[in-house]
Design a protein around this motif. Sequence first.
Motif, PDB file in Angstrom:
ATOM      1  N   SER A 118       0.862  -1.178   0.000  1.00 55.89           N
ATOM      2  CA  SER A 118       0.000   0.000   0.000  1.00 55.89           C
ATOM      3  C   SER A 118       0.904   1.235   0.000  1.00 55.89           C
ATOM      4  O   SER A 118       2.108   1.138   0.254  1.00 55.89           O
ATOM      5  CB  SER A 118      -0.895   0.014   1.249  1.00 55.89           C
ATOM      6  OG  SER A 118      -0.115   0.298   2.396  1.00 55.89           O
TER       7      SER A 118
ATOM      8  N   SER B 122       0.941   3.637   2.152  1.00 55.58           N
ATOM      9  CA  SER B 122       1.510   3.901   3.485  1.00 55.58           C
ATOM     10  C   SER B 122       2.664   2.949   3.767  1.00 55.58           C
ATOM     11  O   SER B 122       3.669   3.346   4.353  1.00 55.58           O
ATOM     12  CB  SER B 122       0.474   3.807   4.608  1.00 55.58           C
ATOM     13  OG  SER B 122      -0.788   3.550   4.136  1.00 55.58           O
TER      14      SER B 122
ATOM     15  N   GLU C  29      10.315  20.940  -1.130  1.00 56.81           N
ATOM     16  CA  GLU C  29       9.196  20.371  -0.374  1.00 56.81           C
ATOM     17  C   GLU C  29       9.492  19.105   0.412  1.00 56.81           C
ATOM     18  O   GLU C  29       8.909  18.865   1.457  1.00 56.81           O
ATOM     19  CB  GLU C  29       8.043  20.045  -1.337  1.00 56.81           C
ATOM     20  CG  GLU C  29       7.261  21.255  -1.800  1.00 56.81           C
ATOM     21  CD  GLU C  29       6.493  21.910  -0.668  1.00 56.81           C
ATOM     22  OE1 GLU C  29       6.241  21.262   0.362  1.00 56.81           O
ATOM     23  OE2 GLU C  29       6.142  23.094  -0.814  1.00 56.81           O
TER      24      GLU C  29
ATOM     25  N   ILE D  85       9.411  13.272   7.931  1.00 60.29           N
ATOM     26  CA  ILE D  85       9.437  13.867   9.265  1.00 60.29           C
ATOM     27  C   ILE D  85       8.976  12.818  10.282  1.00 60.29           C
ATOM     28  O   ILE D  85       7.969  12.140  10.064  1.00 60.29           O
ATOM     29  CB  ILE D  85       8.534  15.109   9.311  1.00 60.29           C
ATOM     30  CG1 ILE D  85       9.085  16.160   8.335  1.00 60.29           C
ATOM     31  CG2 ILE D  85       8.454  15.679  10.717  1.00 60.29           C
ATOM     32  CD1 ILE D  85       8.164  17.309   8.094  1.00 60.29           C
TER      33      ILE D  85
ATOM     34  N   LEU E  57       5.531  11.190  10.417  1.00 55.33           N
ATOM     35  CA  LEU E  57       4.348  12.037  10.578  1.00 55.33           C
ATOM     36  C   LEU E  57       3.709  12.400   9.239  1.00 55.33           C
ATOM     37  O   LEU E  57       2.608  12.926   9.196  1.00 55.33           O
ATOM     38  CB  LEU E  57       4.729  13.335  11.302  1.00 55.33           C
ATOM     39  CG  LEU E  57       5.360  13.171  12.691  1.00 55.33           C
ATOM     40  CD1 LEU E  57       5.676  14.537  13.295  1.00 55.33           C
ATOM     41  CD2 LEU E  57       4.427  12.383  13.609  1.00 55.33           C
ATOM     42  N   ASN E  58       4.431  12.156   8.161  1.00 57.64           N
ATOM     43  CA  ASN E  58       3.892  12.585   6.855  1.00 57.64           C
ATOM     44  C   ASN E  58       3.961  11.464   5.826  1.00 57.64           C
ATOM     45  O   ASN E  58       4.299  11.687   4.677  1.00 57.64           O
ATOM     46  CB  ASN E  58       4.613  13.846   6.361  1.00 57.64           C
ATOM     47  CG  ASN E  58       6.122  13.648   6.232  1.00 57.64           C
ATOM     48  OD1 ASN E  58       6.685  12.710   6.792  1.00 57.64           O
ATOM     49  ND2 ASN E  58       6.763  14.525   5.485  1.00 57.64           N
TER      50      ASN E  58
ATOM     51  N   PHE F 117       0.470  10.781   0.715  1.00 56.48           N
ATOM     52  CA  PHE F 117       0.473  11.847  -0.281  1.00 56.48           C
ATOM     53  C   PHE F 117      -0.368  13.047   0.147  1.00 56.48           C
ATOM     54  O   PHE F 117      -0.343  14.089  -0.494  1.00 56.48           O
ATOM     55  CB  PHE F 117      -0.025  11.317  -1.629  1.00 56.48           C
ATOM     56  CG  PHE F 117       1.029  10.581  -2.401  1.00 56.48           C
ATOM     57  CD1 PHE F 117       2.338  11.028  -2.420  1.00 56.48           C
ATOM     58  CD2 PHE F 117       0.714   9.448  -3.129  1.00 56.48           C
ATOM     59  CE1 PHE F 117       3.322  10.366  -3.137  1.00 56.48           C
ATOM     60  CE2 PHE F 117       1.690   8.769  -3.855  1.00 56.48           C
ATOM     61  CZ  PHE F 117       2.992   9.233  -3.849  1.00 56.48           C
ATOM     62  N   MET F 118      -1.119  12.898   1.219  1.00 52.64           N
ATOM     63  CA  MET F 118      -1.843  14.047   1.762  1.00 52.64           C
ATOM     64  C   MET F 118      -0.894  14.964   2.534  1.00 52.64           C
ATOM     65  O   MET F 118      -1.206  16.121   2.795  1.00 52.64           O
ATOM     66  CB  MET F 118      -2.965  13.592   2.699  1.00 52.64           C
ATOM     67  CG  MET F 118      -4.176  13.047   1.997  1.00 52.64           C
ATOM     68  SD  MET F 118      -5.022  14.295   1.015  1.00 52.64           S
ATOM     69  CE  MET F 118      -5.966  15.146   2.298  1.00 52.64           C
ATOM     70  N   HIS F 119       0.249  14.419   2.940  1.00 52.78           N
ATOM     71  CA  HIS F 119       1.146  15.206   3.792  1.00 52.78           C
ATOM     72  C   HIS F 119       2.534  15.397   3.196  1.00 52.78           C
ATOM     73  O   HIS F 119       3.250  16.303   3.585  1.00 52.78           O
ATOM     74  CB  HIS F 119       1.287  14.517   5.157  1.00 52.78           C
ATOM     75  CG  HIS F 119      -0.024  14.353   5.860  1.00 52.78           C
ATOM     76  ND1 HIS F 119      -0.713  13.168   5.882  1.00 52.78           N
ATOM     77  CD2 HIS F 119      -0.795  15.248   6.521  1.00 52.78           C
ATOM     78  CE1 HIS F 119      -1.844  13.332   6.539  1.00 52.78           C
ATOM     79  NE2 HIS F 119      -1.918  14.579   6.938  1.00 52.78           N
ATOM     80  N   TYR F 120       2.926  14.500   2.309  1.00 53.67           N
ATOM     81  CA  TYR F 120       4.267  14.542   1.721  1.00 53.67           C
ATOM     82  C   TYR F 120       4.098  15.011   0.277  1.00 53.67           C
ATOM     83  O   TYR F 120       3.442  14.355  -0.528  1.00 53.67           O
ATOM     84  CB  TYR F 120       4.877  13.150   1.772  1.00 53.67           C
ATOM     85  CG  TYR F 120       6.327  13.075   1.326  1.00 53.67           C
ATOM     86  CD1 TYR F 120       7.353  12.954   2.266  1.00 53.67           C
ATOM     87  CD2 TYR F 120       6.669  13.111  -0.023  1.00 53.67           C
ATOM     88  CE1 TYR F 120       8.675  12.867   1.865  1.00 53.67           C
ATOM     89  CE2 TYR F 120       7.988  13.029  -0.421  1.00 53.67           C
ATOM     90  CZ  TYR F 120       8.987  12.908   0.524  1.00 53.67           C
ATOM     91  OH  TYR F 120      10.301  12.826   0.117  1.00 53.67           O
ATOM     92  N   ALA F 121       4.679  16.157  -0.028  1.00 53.44           N
ATOM     93  CA  ALA F 121       4.413  16.774  -1.333  1.00 53.44           C
ATOM     94  C   ALA F 121       5.412  16.325  -2.389  1.00 53.44           C
ATOM     95  O   ALA F 121       6.612  16.537  -2.245  1.00 53.44           O
ATOM     96  CB  ALA F 121       4.454  18.285  -1.202  1.00 53.44           C
TER      97      ALA F 121
ATOM     98  N   ARG G  57      10.568  25.024   2.374  1.00 50.92           N
ATOM     99  CA  ARG G  57       9.125  25.236   2.485  1.00 50.92           C
ATOM    100  C   ARG G  57       8.877  26.663   2.938  1.00 50.92           C
ATOM    101  O   ARG G  57       9.739  27.281   3.571  1.00 50.92           O
ATOM    102  CB  ARG G  57       8.523  24.240   3.478  1.00 50.92           C
ATOM    103  CG  ARG G  57       8.379  22.844   2.908  1.00 50.92           C
ATOM    104  CD  ARG G  57       7.394  22.033   3.736  1.00 50.92           C
ATOM    105  NE  ARG G  57       7.840  21.966   5.120  1.00 50.92           N
ATOM    106  CZ  ARG G  57       8.540  20.954   5.640  1.00 50.92           C
ATOM    107  NH1 ARG G  57       8.868  19.933   4.890  1.00 50.92           N
ATOM    108  NH2 ARG G  57       8.897  20.968   6.900  1.00 50.92           N
ATOM    109  N   PRO G  58       7.666  27.186   2.639  1.00 46.86           N
ATOM    110  CA  PRO G  58       7.399  28.606   2.912  1.00 46.86           C
ATOM    111  C   PRO G  58       7.747  29.021   4.337  1.00 46.86           C
ATOM    112  O   PRO G  58       8.356  30.074   4.549  1.00 46.86           O
ATOM    113  CB  PRO G  58       5.897  28.726   2.644  1.00 46.86           C
ATOM    114  CG  PRO G  58       5.614  27.669   1.638  1.00 46.86           C
ATOM    115  CD  PRO G  58       6.547  26.536   1.950  1.00 46.86           C
ATOM    116  N   GLU G  59       7.385  28.191   5.309  1.00 52.23           N
ATOM    117  CA  GLU G  59       7.626  28.595   6.689  1.00 52.23           C
ATOM    118  C   GLU G  59       9.113  28.817   6.967  1.00 52.23           C
ATOM    119  O   GLU G  59       9.510  29.760   7.644  1.00 52.23           O
ATOM    120  CB  GLU G  59       7.086  27.539   7.657  1.00 52.23           C
ATOM    121  CG  GLU G  59       7.347  27.925   9.116  1.00 52.23           C
ATOM    122  CD  GLU G  59       6.731  26.961  10.103  1.00 52.23           C
ATOM    123  OE1 GLU G  59       6.475  25.814   9.722  1.00 52.23           O
ATOM    124  OE2 GLU G  59       6.494  27.376  11.244  1.00 52.23           O
TER     125      GLU G  59
ATOM    126  N   ARG H   5      10.722  32.279   8.124  1.00 53.89           N
ATOM    127  CA  ARG H   5      11.441  32.387   9.403  1.00 53.89           C
ATOM    128  C   ARG H   5      12.850  32.944   9.209  1.00 53.89           C
ATOM    129  O   ARG H   5      13.334  33.744  10.015  1.00 53.89           O
ATOM    130  CB  ARG H   5      11.537  31.022  10.091  1.00 53.89           C
ATOM    131  CG  ARG H   5      10.293  30.674  10.846  1.00 53.89           C
ATOM    132  CD  ARG H   5      10.442  29.494  11.781  1.00 53.89           C
ATOM    133  NE  ARG H   5       9.124  28.959  12.068  1.00 53.89           N
ATOM    134  CZ  ARG H   5       8.225  29.555  12.847  1.00 53.89           C
ATOM    135  NH1 ARG H   5       8.521  30.699  13.440  1.00 53.89           N
ATOM    136  NH2 ARG H   5       7.038  29.022  13.030  1.00 53.89           N
TER     137      ARG H   5
END
Lengths: 775, 290
Positions: free
Chosen positions: A278, A280, A680, A684, A692-693, A696-700, A762-764, A768
């Motif tokens: 799968s 995941s 990207e 993590i 944590l990612n 594909f909803m969290h890892y770009a 990433r943008p953040e 920062r």
Amino acid sequence: MAQAPKFIGAPIKRRDDPRLIQGLAHYVDDFNPPGTLHMACVRSPYGKANIRSVDVSKAAAAEGVVAVYTHEETKGIGPVPVGGLVPDAKVPAQPILADKQVLFAGEPVVAVIAETRYGARDAADLVEIDYEPLDAVVDLEAALEPGSPKVHDDYESNQAFTWAIAGGDVEAGLKEADVIVKEKMTNARVAPLALEPRGVLAHYLPGEDKMTLWTSTQVPHKVRTLVAGQIGMPENRMRVIAPEVGGGFGSKLNIYREEALAAFVTRELGLPIKWVESRSENFMTTIHGRGQVGEIEMGLKNDGTITAFRYNVLADCGAYYQLLTVAIFTLTGLMLPGPYKIANMEMNATGVFTNKVATDAYRGAGRPEATYILERMMDIAAVELGMDPVEIRRKNFPDKSEFPFNTSAGLSYDSGDYHLALDRALEAADYPAMRAQQEEARKDGRYLGIGFSTYVEICGMGPSAALGGQGWESARVRVEPTGKATVFSGASPHGQGQQTSFAQIVADGLGIDANDVTVVHGDTDVVPYGVGTFGSRGTVVGGSAVVYARDKVRAKMAKFAAMEFEADANDIEFEDGKVFVRSAPEKSAGFADIAMMAYSAIALPEDTDPGLEETHFFEPSNFTFPFGTHIVLAEVDPETGDVEILRYVAVDDVGNMINPLLVHGQIHGGIAQGTGQALEEEMIYGEGGQPLNASFMHYALPKANRLPRFELLHTTTPTDVNPLGAKGVGEAGTIGSTPAVVNAVIDALSPFGITHIDMPLRPERVWRAIAEKRA
Amino acid sequence: MIPASFDYVRPQSLEDALASLGEHGDDARVLAGGHSLLPVMKARLADPGVLVDIAGIEGLSGISETEGGFQIGAMTTHAEIESSALVQERCRSLAEAAGSIGDVQVRNRGTIGGSLAHADPAADYPAVILAAGAEITVAGAGGERVIGADDFFTGTYETALHAGEILTSVRIPAPAARGASAYLKAAQQASGFAVCGVAAGLALDADGAVESIRVGVTGVAATAYRATSVEEALTGSAPSAESIRKAAAGAGEGVDALDDFYAGADFRRHLAGVYAARAIGKAWIRASGK
């Protein structure tokens, strides 16, 4: 070939595409022999835990469940094969199913075999495992601190290996320097994410004592030799088929637990066993790439001449090694000097165990890491010295006349013209206009940046001795009685398009149409023993084997033609489907007529056997060293941290191109993937070692709408280490793009005094970095 | 990526659907486009015993003009909303939000009703629903009721819908004579969900002063919210780029913001201010251009 090539060099469309686009291709999951049983794995939710007990009784009793396996029943299977080790490497045995402990989230503990895929998945939820969670090792630096939790209880520390490479004298080079620049940089751990996850289907026929193993792999013969060894079966009783393989990027250059497990279970049950990963599971159990944190020290003269380059690096191995985990980091060391004359270099690597899945080859495999830190340091040094990033690079390039160029890391770059590629890129980009545009934009409060990457990579893996074995590739070419030609390649392409390019190679040599050539690969019962496709070797090494096998067949056909025409075999020519005498072209026959003569064998030339089938194993004399210049124009929105790539100009010199369309496809994909790492991508992990990612909803992954049109150009500096003069292109885009993109972003932010931000941008992170400077 | 087993019913009328929900209680979930529910089922984060698919019910889909505005059926897809000339003209921010959801495949299947009922804190629509002052119609065993936008979103994945109710339509009021709206977002690059999404709807009076303004913010906090301090600061006077920027900075101030690996709470609060300024500015330009 006497005549000019007709197909080699032509931008012929890929044969694979119609079936892939229409969904007509057959991947592992598309094969369903009658009686197929399905396997589901119960996996650790913890980074590290003791297994107190495993209760499979409910799962075993569930409807449709045929068998349940734990460590106890599978402990006879040999551990996961590893290679490419260095002398002091600690090598933990990776079991097939975990025994007393799990060492990474996703590690399999129990395998459930059921009549349906749904039934297997449902029953997996019924397995009861009592875990005692333990402290996990997540951070590379913390892992080496005294008192850190340990990944392996029976090792003294989390240090997996040490490895060093040095050329010249770095200390002396630093003393000689006018300036020394230092930076700490990270190459984050990223996931390869082939669009087709892994999958295996194993089918043992007890009567024949023969097993077929369909698996999504880049290396079917390695799978056969090694998996057969793991389950104690003679390898010639096993047939491994890599059917359509939906991408690998190095992740399928491995032997995984599920392959041996399925092979073991089918032999026990006598029924086909299928397991398809799968997404995941793919995130959690298929190897990751990169994973380096290191400190760099670079010495330079005031005129930009590099006097020393040192990289002290921690390399994230994960909990266990996969096939080439350790070897990947050594490639970073070999390519550390890049395209520059760096007399004094040094890399000191420390491998570190962490409670994570193994790292291993991921597109570029060690070289992108080297290129990234080197190209970043070039820009940092340029800022320090007040030089233009172009000039500092030029200052250190070897001149064209200096090739073959021997590097301080011990490699010999056979050919190259780095100035030419840079010139071509500057011209295509119109560099002065780009700088003017940047200047104008700054007046409007907009932040544009220009990023360079001048890279060289090591490809065409490679001479066998240098690789620690198996650097060759095999091919067999058969001309059929009807005049069609079939190529059997030991390489195992999985999206690169060699079904097209190998046909081009054979068509030209035999003077026939490329459409009359079929290319077969990925079946160990059909093709000669082969090595596989990785390290930009498919065409460079595999294609060269095709050239030699083709020429042997051609020479044999020429003998039959010479007999027919009463001419000298050296005077026989092949062109446009005809075989004729060069000095007397009226003596001519159809290609198929000569082919049939060889099979009818009513008359045979002297010392010649019937048939037209020849095999060649090609051993290259050196690696190849493609190079190029990538230029990126990017804009940063300082309020949001968003990065937009406005222009992308790439000049890649990959030697001779067999099919420029395939070359461009590789570069497009490579640039996209390298840009993903730059902007990207990053796995993590939480404190407990859980990713944590992992979706594909969290890892770009990089998407087309974030990328500009690529402006691709080439210079052509052929190599003479292979008959094609080709250098390989599978990884060039990935290697060139990551530093070019990051350098563009940092250049855009130079008015803020920013000289480095760690990937991914990433943008953040960008926001920062600006906020810190503004504060 | 294999869901646990479940039963599936596909009623042909709203009455039958409500009856099904009544019969199965907590074990049942309404299936609309399936683009929020099915992924969590496949990940086994949810395993409802029964799915009540409302795709077969006539009259739940489509966009129509009503007295004082327009109405969108719950089963209307994002793609239909994005491309509707009526929506583009009457509530541009809604078309913009719909067009920024996921990808083409998601927009062709996902529905506004499903998205609103799911109430993901990072979904795009809630910002627009709040800014537009929309009304949401739901049907239950006891008949229909209408819920105002400000009362609808009650928490993360929580709405004012009662158990056994089905969201049937959304009503968007007509824009004022000199009114306009805009939606802008910072998207999480993997999912496309809003890390911060701001919808602004405003109306200008004859002198160009702000007669009314509503600002909805999504993705920033556990629930979408209205940036009322921004609204108050801008109401009653003619805006300028500077006044908008100043006022909008309040959009994230004091908010208990979400904090994850992609964006920390302070970054989200900061983005709320930036995107509020940009969305209000865009709506203002649109309104004054009329």
